[in-house]
Design a protein around this motif. Structure first.
Motif, PDB file in Angstrom:
ATOM      1  N   PRO A  53       1.185   5.144  -6.571  1.00 39.11           N
ATOM      2  CA  PRO A  53       0.286   5.775  -7.700  1.00 39.11           C
ATOM      3  C   PRO A  53      -0.867   6.280  -7.616  1.00 39.11           C
ATOM      4  CG  PRO A  53       1.336   3.824  -8.380  1.00 39.11           C
ATOM      5  CD  PRO A  53       1.530   3.826  -7.032  1.00 39.11           C
ATOM      6  N   GLY A  54      -1.295   7.292  -8.230  1.00 35.09           N
ATOM      7  CA  GLY A  54      -2.800   7.868  -8.021  1.00 35.09           C
ATOM      8  C   GLY A  54      -3.704   6.909  -8.436  1.00 35.09           C
ATOM      9  N   GLU A  55      -4.866   7.133  -7.852  1.00 29.07           N
ATOM     10  CA  GLU A  55      -6.272   6.640  -8.530  1.00 29.07           C
ATOM     11  C   GLU A  55      -7.458   7.444  -8.668  1.00 29.07           C
ATOM     12  OE1 GLU A  55      -7.428   3.213  -5.818  1.00 29.07           O
ATOM     13  OE2 GLU A  55      -5.361   2.847  -5.040  1.00 29.07           O
ATOM     14  N   ASP A  56      -8.042   7.197  -9.647  1.00 27.40           N
ATOM     15  CA  ASP A  56      -9.231   7.869  -9.698  1.00 27.40           C
ATOM     16  C   ASP A  56      -9.025   9.498 -10.066  1.00 27.40           C
ATOM     17  OD1 ASP A  56     -10.915   5.683  -9.370  1.00 27.40           O
ATOM     18  OD2 ASP A  56     -11.111   6.293  -7.117  1.00 27.40           O
ATOM     19  N   ASN A  57      -8.061   9.628 -10.902  1.00 23.15           N
ATOM     20  CA  ASN A  57      -7.551  10.969 -11.346  1.00 23.15           C
ATOM     21  C   ASN A  57      -6.666  11.672 -10.358  1.00 23.15           C
ATOM     22  OD1 ASN A  57      -8.580  10.850 -14.099  1.00 23.15           O
ATOM     23  ND2 ASN A  57     -10.722  11.121 -13.389  1.00 23.15           N
ATOM     24  N   THR A  58      -6.351  11.181  -9.291  1.00 25.69           N
ATOM     25  CA  THR A  58      -5.536  11.761  -8.112  1.00 25.69           C
ATOM     26  C   THR A  58      -3.949  11.817  -8.632  1.00 25.69           C
ATOM     27  OG1 THR A  58      -5.490   9.825  -6.714  1.00 25.69           O
ATOM     28  CG2 THR A  58      -7.214  11.515  -6.450  1.00 25.69           C
ATOM     29  N   ASP A  59      -3.133  12.687  -8.128  1.00 30.40           N
ATOM     30  CA  ASP A  59      -1.694  12.623  -8.217  1.00 30.40           C
ATOM     31  C   ASP A  59      -1.167  11.465  -7.598  1.00 30.40           C
ATOM     32  OD1 ASP A  59      -1.961  15.096  -9.417  1.00 30.40           O
ATOM     33  OD2 ASP A  59      -2.350  16.056  -7.452  1.00 30.40           O
ATOM     34  N   TYR A  60      -1.255  11.205  -6.571  1.00 31.78           N
ATOM     35  CA  TYR A  60      -0.882   9.983  -5.437  1.00 31.78           C
ATOM     36  C   TYR A  60      -1.851   9.138  -4.832  1.00 31.78           C
ATOM     37  CZ  TYR A  60       3.666  12.128  -6.913  1.00 31.78           C
ATOM     38  OH  TYR A  60       4.443  12.692  -7.765  1.00 31.78           O
ATOM     39  N   THR A  61      -1.687   8.042  -4.393  1.00 36.15           N
ATOM     40  CA  THR A  61      -2.328   7.449  -3.080  1.00 36.15           C
ATOM     41  C   THR A  61      -1.563   7.130  -1.895  1.00 36.15           C
ATOM     42  OG1 THR A  61      -3.532   6.136  -4.878  1.00 36.15           O
ATOM     43  CG2 THR A  61      -3.188   5.052  -2.651  1.00 36.15           C
ATOM     44  N   MET A  62      -2.188   7.419  -1.184  1.00 34.89           N
ATOM     45  CA  MET A  62      -1.487   7.098   0.296  1.00 34.89           C
ATOM     46  C   MET A  62      -1.877   5.961   1.086  1.00 34.89           C
ATOM     47  SD  MET A  62      -1.620   9.814   3.719  1.00 34.89           S
ATOM     48  CE  MET A  62      -0.921   9.682   5.276  1.00 34.89           C
ATOM     49  N   ARG A  63      -1.046   5.175   1.403  1.00 38.25           N
ATOM     50  CA  ARG A  63      -1.375   4.012   2.323  1.00 38.25           C
ATOM     51  C   ARG A  63      -0.833   3.922   3.575  1.00 38.25           C
ATOM     52  NH1 ARG A  63      -2.968  -0.953  -0.723  1.00 38.25           N
ATOM     53  NH2 ARG A  63      -2.828  -1.984   1.392  1.00 38.25           N
ATOM     54  N   ILE A  64      -1.260   3.536   4.604  1.00 39.71           N
ATOM     55  CA  ILE A  64      -0.398   3.512   5.840  1.00 39.71           C
ATOM     56  C   ILE A  64      -0.605   2.376   6.543  1.00 39.71           C
ATOM     57  CG2 ILE A  64      -0.136   4.777   7.980  1.00 39.71           C
ATOM     58  CD1 ILE A  64      -2.213   7.019   6.737  1.00 39.71           C
ATOM     59  N   PHE A  65       0.289   1.739   7.176  1.00 37.06           N
ATOM     60  CA  PHE A  65       0.583   0.627   8.375  1.00 37.06           C
ATOM     61  C   PHE A  65       0.932   1.392   9.582  1.00 37.06           C
ATOM     62  CE2 PHE A  65       1.785  -2.612   4.833  1.00 37.06           C
ATOM     63  CZ  PHE A  65       0.284  -2.677   4.376  1.00 37.06           C
ATOM     64  N   ASN A  66      -0.142   1.151  10.551  1.00 36.23           N
ATOM     65  CA  ASN A  66       0.385   1.858  12.054  1.00 36.23           C
ATOM     66  C   ASN A  66       1.557   0.645  12.604  1.00 36.23           C
ATOM     67  OD1 ASN A  66      -1.405   3.727  12.207  1.00 36.23           O
ATOM     68  ND2 ASN A  66      -3.250   2.310  12.747  1.00 36.23           N
ATOM     69  N   SER A  67       1.915   1.091  13.659  1.00 40.00           N
ATOM     70  CA  SER A  67       2.942   0.469  14.376  1.00 40.00           C
ATOM     71  C   SER A  67       2.526  -0.915  14.981  1.00 40.00           C
ATOM     72  CB  SER A  67       3.468   1.230  15.552  1.00 40.00           C
ATOM     73  OG  SER A  67       2.465   1.480  16.604  1.00 40.00           O
ATOM     74  N   ASP A  68       1.458  -1.232  14.851  1.00 44.30           N
ATOM     75  CA  ASP A  68       0.773  -2.575  15.205  1.00 44.30           C
ATOM     76  C   ASP A  68       0.412  -3.413  14.021  1.00 44.30           C
ATOM     77  OD1 ASP A  68      -1.587  -1.363  14.621  1.00 44.30           O
ATOM     78  OD2 ASP A  68      -2.757  -1.935  16.394  1.00 44.30           O
ATOM     79  N   GLY A  69       0.678  -2.825  12.984  1.00 41.31           N
ATOM     80  CA  GLY A  69       0.461  -3.438  11.596  1.00 41.31           C
ATOM     81  C   GLY A  69      -1.050  -3.441  11.043  1.00 41.31           C
ATOM     82  N   SER A  70      -1.841  -2.751  11.672  1.00 40.40           N
ATOM     83  CA  SER A  70      -3.199  -2.265  11.138  1.00 40.40           C
ATOM     84  C   SER A  70      -3.141  -1.209  10.197  1.00 40.40           C
ATOM     85  CB  SER A  70      -4.075  -1.909  12.401  1.00 40.40           C
ATOM     86  OG  SER A  70      -3.662  -0.711  12.994  1.00 40.40           O
TER      87      SER A  70
END
Length: 281
Positions: A53-70
């Motif tokens: 879900p978006g935050e601060d009046n944005t359409d969506y939020t993007m979260r990422i986990f790298n292949s090492d978990g970071s």
């Protein structure tokens, strides 16, 4: 628990996309992300991207986990893939070809073009040492063509943040770089307190660059969108390239432009769906 996913890649930089719009927390843990990204025992990917879900009046939020978990702040190829994934999720209800996406690097705006490419407003690059961050220079100075000792050799490096840290060095032949050997030494060098992505750049012409990359948390990848943007900015700062150029990566080419008008960097490239499936955790 079965997790539905869609696999995308941007120039071979591949991601597992998960519809996480029902929750503000990722549905899997970093440890599970490592499992899913394993190319022999999992699905295989450079990282996992969550559409949230978006935050601060944005359409969506993007979260990422790298292949090492970071968890990185942002990913250029990844956000193009996310834009294509969101358009697929919305289907006929889609109101616009443009999204405002909240990331840990700030608000990023991708736009789906009529030719299938995705153009992304990557924002204004951060150039001061304290913003990158690096201790190569005083915090209020730019890091341009500074010497850095790595693997017994002095490299001239220029550092740029595209919301995530990049160390760029220009070389005669990118193919000759032993990336798997020296990439980790750049990433974990003590002058980069949050580690760094590292780009090795060969200037073919002022408007055409060749690039290989060692990504923080992912290692050797076929492409890095934020890295291509940082490379062009570094090339301009070091007087080596034009403000608009093609950046050739092992997985294909990106078009990068650093506007003189608004100082924002624009990246254009593909995002391709590969397959869909379910993964049982």
């Amino acid at each position: 628990m079965a997790i539905e996913f869609t696999k995308y890649h941007g120039l071979g930089n591949d991601f597992i996309l998960i519809d996480n719009r029902f929750s503000c927390e990722p549905v899997i843990t970093p440890e599970q992300a490592v499992q899913l990204c394993d190319r022999h025992f999992g699905i295989g990917a450079d990282g996992i991207i969550f559409a949230m879900p978006g935050e601060d009046n944005t359409d969506y939020t993007m979260r990422i986990f790298n292949s090492d978990g970071s968890e990185p702040e942002m990913c250029g190829n990844g956000i193009r893939c996310l834009a294509a994934f969101l358009a697929e999720l919305e289907g006929e209800s889609r109101q616009s070809n443009q999204y405002r996406i909240h990331t840990l690097a700030g608000v990023i705006t991708p736009e789906l073009m009529s030719d299938g490419q995705v153009k992304v407003d990557m924002g204004i690059p951060r150039l001061l040492a304290g913003e990158i961050p690096t201790t190569l220079c005083p915090a209020d100075q730019k890091v341009i063509s500074q010497p850095l000792e790595v693997a017994g050799k002095s490299w001239d490096v220029t550092c740029v943040s595209m919301g995530n840290p990049h160390c760029i060095t220009f070389v005669e032949d990118v193919a000759a770089i032993p990336l798997d050997h020296i990439g980790p030494q750049f990433e974990h060098h003590p002058v980069f307190p949050q580690r760094t992505n590292t780009e090795f750049i060969q200037v073919v012409r002022p408007d055409y660059l060749k690039m290989r990359v060692w990504e923080r948390g992912a290692g050797i990848t076929l492409a890095c969108g934020t890295g291509a943007c940082a490379a062009l900015v570094a090339g301009v700062l070091a007087g080596r390239c034009d403000r608009t150029a093609t950046v050739e990566l092992p997985g294909g080419c990106l078009q990068i432009a650093w506007s003189e008008v608004d100082q924002r960097v624009y990246m254009t490239g593909p995002a391709k769906q590969v397959f869909q499936g379910k993964y049982v955790i």
